[in-house]
Scaffold this motif. Sequence first.
Motif, PDB file in Angstrom:
ATOM      1  N   PHE A  15      30.108  51.694  19.639  1.00  0.00           N
ATOM      2  CA  PHE A  15      31.520  51.339  19.804  1.00  0.00           C
ATOM      3  C   PHE A  15      32.392  52.200  18.905  1.00  0.00           C
ATOM      4  O   PHE A  15      33.404  52.756  19.345  1.00  0.00           O
ATOM      5  N   HIS A  16      32.011  52.304  17.636  1.00  0.00           N
ATOM      6  CA  HIS A  16      32.805  53.045  16.657  1.00  0.00           C
ATOM      7  C   HIS A  16      32.986  54.503  17.075  1.00  0.00           C
ATOM      8  O   HIS A  16      34.109  55.021  17.105  1.00  0.00           O
ATOM      9  N   TRP A  17      31.897  55.171  17.408  1.00  0.00           N
ATOM     10  CA  TRP A  17      31.988  56.610  17.693  1.00  0.00           C
ATOM     11  C   TRP A  17      32.584  56.883  19.070  1.00  0.00           C
ATOM     12  O   TRP A  17      33.257  57.901  19.263  1.00  0.00           O
ATOM     13  N   LEU A  18      32.358  55.991  20.025  1.00  0.00           N
ATOM     14  CA  LEU A  18      33.018  56.151  21.325  1.00  0.00           C
ATOM     15  C   LEU A  18      34.518  55.933  21.187  1.00  0.00           C
ATOM     16  O   LEU A  18      35.317  56.611  21.845  1.00  0.00           O
ATOM     17  N   LEU A  19      34.907  54.993  20.313  1.00  0.00           N
ATOM     18  CA  LEU A  19      36.329  54.772  20.066  1.00  0.00           C
ATOM     19  C   LEU A  19      36.961  56.002  19.423  1.00  0.00           C
ATOM     20  O   LEU A  19      38.074  56.411  19.791  1.00  0.00           O
ATOM     21  N   VAL A  20      36.256  56.596  18.468  1.00  0.00           N
ATOM     22  CA  VAL A  20      36.746  57.834  17.842  1.00  0.00           C
ATOM     23  C   VAL A  20      36.944  58.913  18.891  1.00  0.00           C
ATOM     24  O   VAL A  20      37.973  59.612  18.923  1.00  0.00           O
TER      25      VAL A  20
END
Length: 226
Positions: A15-20
């Motif tokens: 989630f974190h890196w896809l959001l980035v």
Amino acid sequence: MKKIIRVWDLPIRLFHWLLVLCITGSFISVNIGGNAIEWHAYFGYSILTLLIFRILWGFVGSKHARFAAFFPTRSAILGYLQGRSPRYLGHNPIGALSVFALLFVLSVQVITGLFVDNEIAFQGPLAKYVPNAVVSFLSEIHEGNQVLIYTLVTIHIAAIWFYKKYKGENLIKPMLLGDKEIDPNEEADYSPSDLGQPSKDGVLQRAFALILLSVIAVVVGYLIFS
């Protein structure tokens, strides 16, 4: 030998890196303009899907992903600022404030984006259902809210640098690998409940997250493109 504790499960890390990735793509595409505005919309829909997942995962996910584990109460914030609180495996109270702030401003951005109409290259999928005055109002919020997003993202990056430079704590590595390394000499600085309850990150947990994300993506896609 350092103690290895699973803090961030794979769903949270993805989630974190896809959001980035999506925020970066959204920023680039909106500044390119022209036909790239369509990509800006797709990145926005992706961010909406990810945010819904993160909110739900904040209630049904692993220990450190749950909002209850890091909700920034007034006493927790004051205790942290005054140096009276234990060290945190997950988000400390100030980091938690940043997380909730980012989730809020990003939610405002994607929701208002559904109603945007620039009368040139793009019309949000929900713009046709509300009066023009509402469209104009939400479009202004969508435009102005960008400043808050850029500000919070800058603060977030600065905090990561600060912790690495002055506290010797690498916040990026755990978000990549999921684990935090605890020196045995520092275990007393942490809450025993934290050290004794690593986040679950097994096959069933990941499969459940994938199913949940897939359902959200299908629902969002249906509501937007139908």
